[in-house]
Design a protein around this motif. Structure first.
Motif, PDB file in Angstrom:
ATOM      1  N   GLU A 311       0.811  -1.222   0.000  1.00 36.79           N
ATOM      2  CA  GLU A 311       0.000   0.000   0.000  1.00 36.79           C
ATOM      3  C   GLU A 311       0.843   1.270   0.000  1.00 36.79           C
ATOM      4  O   GLU A 311       0.299   2.372  -0.041  1.00 36.79           O
ATOM      5  CB  GLU A 311      -0.916  -0.007   1.225  1.00 36.79           C
ATOM      6  N   GLY A 312       2.171   1.108   0.075  1.00 32.19           N
ATOM      7  CA  GLY A 312       3.044   2.275   0.018  1.00 32.19           C
ATOM      8  C   GLY A 312       3.587   2.725   1.356  1.00 32.19           C
ATOM      9  O   GLY A 312       4.357   3.689   1.420  1.00 32.19           O
ATOM     10  N   ALA A 420       7.082   9.182   7.798  1.00 34.44           N
ATOM     11  CA  ALA A 420       7.387  10.538   7.352  1.00 34.44           C
ATOM     12  C   ALA A 420       8.898  10.752   7.233  1.00 34.44           C
ATOM     13  O   ALA A 420       9.371  11.416   6.303  1.00 34.44           O
ATOM     14  CB  ALA A 420       6.776  11.553   8.315  1.00 34.44           C
ATOM     15  N   LEU A 421       9.665  10.195   8.169  1.00 33.82           N
ATOM     16  CA  LEU A 421      11.127  10.284   8.065  1.00 33.82           C
ATOM     17  C   LEU A 421      11.620   9.609   6.785  1.00 33.82           C
ATOM     18  O   LEU A 421      12.518  10.114   6.101  1.00 33.82           O
ATOM     19  CB  LEU A 421      11.790   9.633   9.279  1.00 33.82           C
ATOM     20  N   MET A 422      11.016   8.452   6.468  1.00 39.92           N
ATOM     21  CA  MET A 422      11.432   7.730   5.260  1.00 39.92           C
ATOM     22  C   MET A 422      10.990   8.476   4.014  1.00 39.92           C
ATOM     23  O   MET A 422      11.720   8.526   3.018  1.00 39.92           O
ATOM     24  CB  MET A 422      10.845   6.320   5.294  1.00 39.92           C
ATOM     25  N   LEU A 423       9.802   9.052   4.042  1.00 44.15           N
ATOM     26  CA  LEU A 423       9.336   9.883   2.929  1.00 44.15           C
ATOM     27  C   LEU A 423      10.345  11.004   2.665  1.00 44.15           C
ATOM     28  O   LEU A 423      10.734  11.258   1.518  1.00 44.15           O
ATOM     29  CB  LEU A 423       7.960  10.460   3.265  1.00 44.15           C
ATOM     30  N   LYS A 424      10.776  11.652   3.740  1.00 51.28           N
ATOM     31  CA  LYS A 424      11.752  12.745   3.607  1.00 51.28           C
ATOM     32  C   LYS A 424      13.072  12.213   3.052  1.00 51.28           C
ATOM     33  O   LYS A 424      13.722  12.872   2.225  1.00 51.28           O
ATOM     34  CB  LYS A 424      11.978  13.431   4.948  1.00 51.28           C
ATOM     35  N   GLY A 425      13.489  11.021   3.496  1.00 52.41           N
ATOM     36  CA  GLY A 425      14.709  10.433   2.960  1.00 52.41           C
ATOM     37  C   GLY A 425      14.620  10.236   1.455  1.00 52.41           C
ATOM     38  O   GLY A 425      15.552  10.566   0.708  1.00 52.41           O
ATOM     39  N   ALA A 442       8.444   8.497  -2.790  1.00 56.01           N
ATOM     40  CA  ALA A 442       8.010   9.563  -1.874  1.00 56.01           C
ATOM     41  C   ALA A 442       6.541   9.890  -2.090  1.00 56.01           C
ATOM     42  O   ALA A 442       5.779  10.071  -1.127  1.00 56.01           O
ATOM     43  CB  ALA A 442       8.882  10.811  -2.067  1.00 56.01           C
ATOM     44  N   PHE A 443       6.117   9.952  -3.357  1.00 54.37           N
ATOM     45  CA  PHE A 443       4.699  10.200  -3.656  1.00 54.37           C
ATOM     46  C   PHE A 443       3.824   9.092  -3.074  1.00 54.37           C
ATOM     47  O   PHE A 443       2.763   9.357  -2.484  1.00 54.37           O
ATOM     48  CB  PHE A 443       4.472  10.267  -5.167  1.00 54.37           C
ATOM     49  N   ALA A 444       4.253   7.838  -3.251  1.00 54.59           N
ATOM     50  CA  ALA A 444       3.468   6.709  -2.737  1.00 54.59           C
ATOM     51  C   ALA A 444       3.343   6.785  -1.224  1.00 54.59           C
ATOM     52  O   ALA A 444       2.279   6.515  -0.651  1.00 54.59           O
ATOM     53  CB  ALA A 444       4.118   5.391  -3.155  1.00 54.59           C
ATOM     54  N   SER A 445       4.430   7.183  -0.566  1.00 51.08           N
ATOM     55  CA  SER A 445       4.399   7.324   0.891  1.00 51.08           C
ATOM     56  C   SER A 445       3.459   8.445   1.315  1.00 51.08           C
ATOM     57  O   SER A 445       2.690   8.308   2.277  1.00 51.08           O
ATOM     58  CB  SER A 445       5.813   7.596   1.412  1.00 51.08           C
ATOM     59  N   ALA A 446       3.512   9.557   0.598  1.00 52.69           N
ATOM     60  CA  ALA A 446       2.626  10.682   0.913  1.00 52.69           C
ATOM     61  C   ALA A 446       1.162  10.289   0.745  1.00 52.69           C
ATOM     62  O   ALA A 446       0.310  10.618   1.579  1.00 52.69           O
ATOM     63  CB  ALA A 446       2.966  11.878   0.028  1.00 52.69           C
ATOM     64  N   ALA A 483       8.242  16.412   6.242  1.00 49.82           N
ATOM     65  CA  ALA A 483       8.345  15.599   5.032  1.00 49.82           C
ATOM     66  C   ALA A 483       7.596  16.237   3.865  1.00 49.82           C
ATOM     67  O   ALA A 483       8.075  16.222   2.718  1.00 49.82           O
ATOM     68  CB  ALA A 483       7.799  14.198   5.298  1.00 49.82           C
ATOM     69  N   PHE A 484       6.435  16.816   4.139  1.00 50.66           N
ATOM     70  CA  PHE A 484       5.661  17.430   3.057  1.00 50.66           C
ATOM     71  C   PHE A 484       6.307  18.734   2.592  1.00 50.66           C
ATOM     72  O   PHE A 484       6.201  19.092   1.414  1.00 50.66           O
ATOM     73  CB  PHE A 484       4.205  17.637   3.489  1.00 50.66           C
ATOM     74  N   ILE A 485       6.988  19.446   3.489  1.00 46.52           N
ATOM     75  CA  ILE A 485       7.783  20.605   3.068  1.00 46.52           C
ATOM     76  C   ILE A 485       8.901  20.134   2.133  1.00 46.52           C
ATOM     77  O   ILE A 485       9.162  20.746   1.089  1.00 46.52           O
ATOM     78  CB  ILE A 485       8.362  21.352   4.284  1.00 46.52           C
ATOM     79  N   ALA A 486       9.564  19.028   2.515  1.00 45.33           N
ATOM     80  CA  ALA A 486      10.629  18.472   1.671  1.00 45.33           C
ATOM     81  C   ALA A 486      10.087  18.052   0.309  1.00 45.33           C
ATOM     82  O   ALA A 486      10.750  18.235  -0.725  1.00 45.33           O
ATOM     83  CB  ALA A 486      11.285  17.288   2.374  1.00 45.33           C
ATOM     84  N   LEU A 487       8.873  17.502   0.298  1.00 46.66           N
ATOM     85  CA  LEU A 487       8.265  17.080  -0.964  1.00 46.66           C
ATOM     86  C   LEU A 487       7.925  18.295  -1.830  1.00 46.66           C
ATOM     87  O   LEU A 487       8.052  18.254  -3.064  1.00 46.66           O
ATOM     88  CB  LEU A 487       7.014  16.249  -0.676  1.00 46.66           C
ATOM     89  N   TYR A 488       7.531  19.395  -1.194  1.00 51.38           N
ATOM     90  CA  TYR A 488       7.314  20.626  -1.963  1.00 51.38           C
ATOM     91  C   TYR A 488       8.620  21.089  -2.609  1.00 51.38           C
ATOM     92  O   TYR A 488       8.663  21.436  -3.799  1.00 51.38           O
ATOM     93  CB  TYR A 488       6.751  21.746  -1.086  1.00 51.38           C
TER      94      TYR A 488
END
Length: 673
Positions: A311-312, A420-425, A442-446, A483-488
């Motif tokens: 599921e991501g 979230a830590l892994m998403l940021k990684g 990262a998208f899948a994690s978000a 993590a979402f700031i990092a994704l931005y």
């Protein structure tokens, strides 16, 4: 009783793998909740609150020695109500009883075993106990409570007051300016703890502390301090060469038991590896060392292969043990390697310091690199390229053979904060290496967090078997916002930034303490425990308050929100005196201090080629830069009127004032000197 097990208890319907490990103990375990607490009050029995996690080796040892023993279980069942807690699911409970252990013993750890009054207030706490010692403790505390309940009540009241006072700020400190001298002081506090022989903190055991090294990297850039840079490189080099790194399958173990990064405590935790991906990626920006890139790619390959759900989401940890033996999955005898690799065995053995007697115990070897690659290549008459190609082939053979072994246990619960830590990684790695696959992960994690771990703007702590059951804590929100700031910054898609802001406003509403200007770890919607705690000091993970302070600073800059900026500044000043005295435990706060002392640049990239420009910038280590932009001007205030038709323009800004626009990264970098 059932057909499969002679014993079953109240944990059988839980989802936590750690709790399920104890579901068939003869101890009549309860999960934390009203049923156990009401039973203790009704029967006037003391509580045993036993806390651990699935990958904890000594938790397994105590279970086998004591909790699987029917005589010990009989004592626990007759005289106590016993509660099992997964510390990773309920860090709020763990924090309270860990404070109790620290106050009573001056130390703590896991398994954590507390004995408490029926209302949950502790009167005793400790860590691992051998069986007979555990029996003695239970009998003595039980007799003490029966003999003098008034004295037990008095001690519980005093201990509760002590627990409430730990890591709790009661009044605001006046905000003053942050100076370079403040940051220098923090740096000096931290650098004297470093081992300039093998990296990491001096002494043993050695833990990866990514928060500390992110600060040292930033400080080396901020102050041009060579020792800061050297301390980070020594640590990262020796960790990757050491046995703490899984040379066959990728990823890092929790820590090394020695002072050379040689013999790990073999469990692998998601939160360590997530942060180390970001750290090695940032170190690559600064050094361009190929082995740092290798660490990122191999670690993320392991995460994708073994730690990612369909599921991501990302699983929590791998156990240290397999087949009842610590490290069995990872270690090798010389004979095993000879059998697998044949004529190539001598090269592999020299490369990874394998010997006939073993470099560990009982003839076993923990793979590590001690000898210089060029010397090995010369000795075997290979070019460096040929050596690298050969070693990759041999590692594949070893990996395929290792896959036949019994695997360490997997803790497959999914925790929002660690995800979230892994998403940021993944987001950081995608930026640094321009790897589209990393960004897709990262998208899948978000998407996973938004669809499986959230309800509106409310986050949950955990997810397992299609259910999220525990309300999120401050670190779940703080890390998700970060993590979402990092994704931005990796995409310039404002949906991620907008969600980060919505979570921030939720946290301000439900976690903020206006008296102190800090955030509680639990929200107004959580159950009331014997103390409402704050998480202030950074450790193996950054404190949720320090992450929130940095989030508020970044979002305040991007949205021109002065309230956010004032709150971030006040939070730092509340903690400043602690930082200046104990910097190794406040390293993420020290990173914020760098921004407060010298405001970061806001670099806006606007136009059709924004991705190309951003990727070129991301090849540089720029800890003092916040990136924003896109094909259009978007909605952020700084981007207003920045689009020039037919070109991609770079604006280097500071404190809402921009320099003359430029068209190349080289020109932009000159404006930031």
């Amino acid at each position: 009783m059932n057909k499969e097990h002679p014993f079953s208890n109240h944990l059988v319907n839980e989802s936590s793998p750690y709790l399920l490990q104890h579901a068939h103990n003869p101890v009549d375990w309860y999960p934390w909740g009203k049923e156990a607490l009401e039973k203790a009050k009704k029967e006037n029995k003391l509580l045993i609150i036993s806390i651990g996690y699935a990958a904890c080796h000594w938790c397994h040892v105590m279970e086998h020695e004591s909790f699987e023993d029917t005589a010990v279980a009989r004592l626990m069942n007759e005289k106590f109500v016993s509660i099992k807690v997964d510390r990773e699911e309920r860090p709020d409970i763990d924090q309270i009883y860990m404070n109790a252990s620290m106050l009573i013993n001056g130390s703590g750890g896991w398994p954590l075993n507390a004995i408490a009054l029926p209302d949950g207030r502790p009167i005793y706490a400790g860590t691992y106990f051998p069986k007979q010692q555990w029996v003695n403790v239970l009998q003595q505390v039980h007799d003490y409570y029966l003999k003098d309940p008034g004295k037990a009540e008095q001690y519980a009241r005093q201990l509760q007051a002590g627990i409430r006072s730990v890591e709790l700020i009661s009044a605001k400190a006046p905000a003053t300016s942050v100076t370079k001298n403040d940051i220098d002081t923090a740096y000096r506090q931290l650098i004297i703890t470093q081992d300039f022989r093998k990296g990491g903190r001096q002494g043993a055991p050695k833990f990866p502390m990514p928060v500390n090294y992110e600060f040292l990297l930033a400080y080396s850039h901020f102050a041009h301090e060579e020792d800061a840079h050297k301390a980070v490189q020594l640590t990262l080099d020796n960790m990757m060469n050491g046995g703490i790194y899984d040379h066959i399958g990728g990823g890092f173990a929790r820590y090394s038991v020695d002072d050379e990064w040689h013999v790990p405590h073999f469990e692998k935790m998601l939160y360590d590896n997530a942060q180390l991906v970001s750290l090695y990626a940032h170190a690559w920006q600064l050094t361009k060392k190929p082995q740092y890139r290798q660490a990122v790619y191999e670690t993320l390959t392991w995460v994708e292969r073994e730690m990612t759900s369909g599921e991501g989401g990302f699983y929590s940890s791998l156990d240290a043990d397999s087949e009842g033996e610590e490290g069995k999955f990872y270690v090798w005898t010389a004979d095993e390697i000879k059998l697998i690799l044949g004529n190539d065995a001598p090269l592999f053995m020299e490369y990874y310091d394998v010997s006939e007697p073993g470099n560990w115990e009982d003839g076993k070897n923990v793979l590590r690199r001690k000898k210089d690659e060029l010397k090995i290549a010369e000795e075997y008459r290979l070019s460096p390229e040929e050596l690298s190609k050969t070693m990759n082939e041999l590692k594949k053979k070893m990996f395929n053979e290792r896959e036949k072994r019994a695997r360490p246990g997997l803790d497959d619960k999914i925790l929002t904060s660690w995800n979230a830590l892994m998403l940021k990684g993944y987001a950081d790695a995608s930026r640094v290496f321009g790897e589209k696959n990393f960004l897709e992960k990262a998208f899948a994690s978000a998407r996973f967090i938004l669809t499986k771990a959230a309800s509106g703007d409310k986050l949950f702590r955990n997810y397992k078997n299609g259910r999220a059951t525990i309300d999120g804590f401050l670190d779940d929100y703080a890390y998700a916002i970060d993590a979402f700031i990092a994704l931005y910054e990796a995409t310039f898609d404002e949906q991620w930034l907008s969600q980060a802001k919505r979570w921030t406003d939720y946290v301000l509403q439900h976690f903020f303490d206006p008296t102190s200007g800090m955030f509680y770890y639990t929200s107004t919607q959580h159950e009331e425990l014997i103390a409402r705690k704050m998480e202030l000091s950074d450790n193996v993970m950054p404190a949720s308050n320090s992450v929130m302070a940095k989030n508020l600073f970044v979002l305040g800059q991007l949205f021109y929100n002065e309230d956010y900026l004032k709150t971030a500044s006040q939070m730092f000043h509340n903690i400043k005196s602690d930082l200046l005295k104990h910097a190794p435990y406040y390293a993420n706060w020290a990173s914020l201090a760098c921004w407060l002392a010298e405001e970061p640049y806001e670099v806006a990239i606007v136009g059709n080629d924004f991705e190309k420009i951003r990727q070129e910038l991301d090849s540089h280590f720029l800890p003092h830069v916040l990136l924003l932009g896109g094909k259009t001007e978007g909605t952020l205030p700084l981007l207003k009127n920045k689009l020039v038709e037919g070109q991609t323009t770079i604006y280097v800004c500071r404190n809402k004032t921009c320099k003359l626009p430029v068209l190349s990264v080289e020109e932009a970098l000159k404006q930031m000197k």
